[in-house]
Motif scaffolding. Structure first.
Motif, mmCIF file in Angstrom:
data_model
loop_
_atom_site.group_PDB
_atom_site.id
_atom_site.type_symbol
_atom_site.label_atom_id
_atom_site.label_comp_id
_atom_site.label_asym_id
_atom_site.label_seq_id
_atom_site.Cartn_x
_atom_site.Cartn_y
_atom_site.Cartn_z
ATOM 1 N N ASN A 206 1.153 -0.716 -0.096
ATOM 2 C CA ASN A 206 -0.100 -0.196 0.401
ATOM 3 C C ASN A 206 1.065 0.768 -0.086
ATOM 4 N N LYS A 207 0.790 1.678 -0.924
ATOM 5 C CA LYS A 207 2.089 2.826 -1.073
ATOM 6 C C LYS A 207 1.789 3.974 -2.443
ATOM 7 N N MET A 208 2.370 4.693 -2.603
ATOM 8 C CA MET A 208 2.337 5.894 -3.327
ATOM 9 C C MET A 208 3.680 5.621 -4.903
ATOM 10 N N HIS A 209 2.920 5.800 -5.847
ATOM 11 C CA HIS A 209 4.308 5.389 -7.075
ATOM 12 C C HIS A 209 4.320 7.022 -7.991
ATOM 13 N N GLU A 210 4.862 7.509 -8.233
ATOM 14 C CA GLU A 210 4.618 8.477 -9.206
ATOM 15 C C GLU A 210 3.424 9.175 -9.722
ATOM 16 N N GLY A 211 2.367 9.636 -7.810
ATOM 17 C CA GLY A 211 0.833 9.895 -7.881
ATOM 18 C C GLY A 211 -0.035 9.010 -7.819
ATOM 19 N N ILE A 212 0.355 7.276 -8.064
ATOM 20 C CA ILE A 212 -0.531 6.323 -8.470
ATOM 21 C C ILE A 212 -0.045 5.367 -7.275
ATOM 22 N N LEU A 213 -1.416 4.780 -6.470
ATOM 23 C CA LEU A 213 -1.651 4.334 -5.792
ATOM 24 C C LEU A 213 -1.412 2.631 -6.012
ATOM 25 N N LEU A 214 -0.621 1.986 -5.521
ATOM 26 C CA LEU A 214 -0.013 0.431 -5.761
ATOM 27 C C LEU A 214 -0.691 -0.194 -4.181
ATOM 28 N N PHE A 215 -1.523 -0.687 -4.858
ATOM 29 C CA PHE A 215 -2.163 -1.539 -3.808
ATOM 30 C C PHE A 215 -2.301 -3.171 -3.852
ATOM 31 N N ASN A 216 -1.847 -3.944 -3.117
ATOM 32 C CA ASN A 216 -1.799 -5.578 -3.164
ATOM 33 C C ASN A 216 -2.563 -6.073 -1.751
ATOM 34 N N PRO A 217 -3.408 -6.737 -1.881
ATOM 35 C CA PRO A 217 -3.581 -6.967 -0.818
ATOM 36 C C PRO A 217 -3.680 -7.958 -0.078
ATOM 37 N N GLY A 218 -2.671 -8.446 -0.942
ATOM 38 C CA GLY A 218 -1.931 -10.020 -0.063
ATOM 39 C C GLY A 218 -2.931 -10.808 -0.360
ATOM 40 N N SER A 219 -3.565 -12.201 0.768
ATOM 41 C CA SER A 219 -4.075 -12.993 0.451
ATOM 42 C C SER A 219 -4.697 -13.793 1.856
ATOM 43 N N ALA A 220 -6.203 -13.442 1.721
ATOM 44 C CA ALA A 220 -6.985 -13.856 2.877
ATOM 45 C C ALA A 220 -6.861 -15.356 3.352
ATOM 46 N N THR A 221 -6.511 -16.156 2.177
ATOM 47 C CA THR A 221 -6.397 -17.559 2.605
ATOM 48 C C THR A 221 -4.900 -18.514 2.311
ATOM 49 N N ASP A 222 -3.606 -17.772 2.036
ATOM 50 C CA ASP A 222 -2.520 -17.908 1.673
ATOM 51 C C ASP A 222 -1.576 -17.798 1.944
ATOM 52 N N LYS A 223 -0.720 -16.824 3.396
ATOM 53 C CA LYS A 223 -0.433 -16.066 3.793
ATOM 54 C C LYS A 223 0.786 -16.115 3.241
ATOM 55 N N ARG A 224 1.527 -17.732 3.145
ATOM 56 C CA ARG A 224 2.918 -17.913 2.702
ATOM 57 C C ARG A 224 4.248 -17.262 3.570
ATOM 58 N N ARG A 225 4.889 -16.167 3.843
ATOM 59 C CA ARG A 225 5.419 -16.402 4.593
ATOM 60 C C ARG A 225 5.204 -14.355 5.462
ATOM 61 N N GLN A 226 3.832 -14.196 4.635
ATOM 62 C CA GLN A 226 3.497 -13.420 5.607
ATOM 63 C C GLN A 226 3.166 -13.334 7.285
ATOM 64 N N ALA A 227 2.834 -12.723 8.010
ATOM 65 C CA ALA A 227 2.227 -12.585 9.307
ATOM 66 C C ALA A 227 1.443 -13.010 9.843
ATOM 67 N N GLN A 228 0.211 -12.476 8.838
ATOM 68 C CA GLN A 228 -1.084 -12.699 8.721
ATOM 69 C C GLN A 228 -1.605 -12.593 7.553
ATOM 70 N N TYR A 229 -3.085 -13.393 7.536
ATOM 71 C CA TYR A 229 -3.575 -13.269 5.993
ATOM 72 C C TYR A 229 -4.422 -12.140 5.545
ATOM 73 N N SER A 230 -4.522 -11.589 4.394
ATOM 74 C CA SER A 230 -5.092 -10.428 4.772
ATOM 75 C C SER A 230 -6.256 -10.004 3.126
ATOM 76 N N TYR A 231 -6.416 -9.079 3.364
ATOM 77 C CA TYR A 231 -7.258 -8.341 2.131
ATOM 78 C C TYR A 231 -7.242 -6.754 2.430
ATOM 79 N N GLY A 232 -7.676 -6.231 1.392
ATOM 80 C CA GLY A 232 -8.067 -5.083 0.915
ATOM 81 C C GLY A 232 -9.360 -3.833 1.083
#
Length: 165
Positions: free
Chosen positions: A120-146
């Protein structure tokens, strides 16, 4: 306006169904966006029962999904242009592939998935958004969506949780 953004659900391989936390947000979403890797058309049909659904295919999606969904799309919602792509491919990072997909499109926001890494970040005026995964967190600490909120401006936040049921 409230948009629920999900990606990389991988159902039924990574979960039996949608997490209850996500379902609660889906019930009052004005638009649902899925950034690919649904896995089967069943989850497409289930998500469509909650409201208007837009999405793209990912690299693990079956032939039926490939027939009904595009590889990328640009949505015009509340005077905002939102690009949606899964982000898989060769060369570059997932984020750079997503940016390259919409380089000539004049978008306000790019939603992408594939990496399962929340962004969730801005890049040259464009919001870049990856919600992550609601069911497969892989190496992330938590599941997520946006959740994207569209008013005078566009804003995004992640919803993080520990249990995927």
């Amino acid at each position: 306006m409230k948009l629920v953004v999900i990606s990389d659900t991988h159902i039924p391989k990574r979960a039996k169904g949608l997490p209850s936390k996500l379902i609660a947000d889906l019930k009052d979403a004005e638009l649902i966006i899925h950034a690919g890797d649904w896995q089967t058309v069943d989850i497409y049909h289930e998500l469509a029962t909650y409201g208007e659904l837009k999405g793209v295919i990912g690299n693990v999606d079956n032939e039926e999904l490939q027939r009904i969904l595009p590889e990328s799309l640009v949505l015009e919602v509340n005077n905002f242009r939102i690009g949606v792509v899964h982000g898989h491919g060769k060369g570059l990072t997932t984020e750079k592939r997503a940016l390259a997909t919409f380089k000539e499109q004049n978008v306000d926001c790019i939603i992408f998935g594939h990496s399962h890494i929340p962004v969730n970040k801005m890049h040259e005026g464009i919001l870049l958004f990856n919600p992550g995964s609601a069911t497969d967190k892989r190496r992330q600490a938590q599941y997520s969506y946006g959740v994207l909120t569209l008013n005078e401006e566009i804003s995004a936040q992640h919803v993080f949780y520990d249990e995927k049921h």
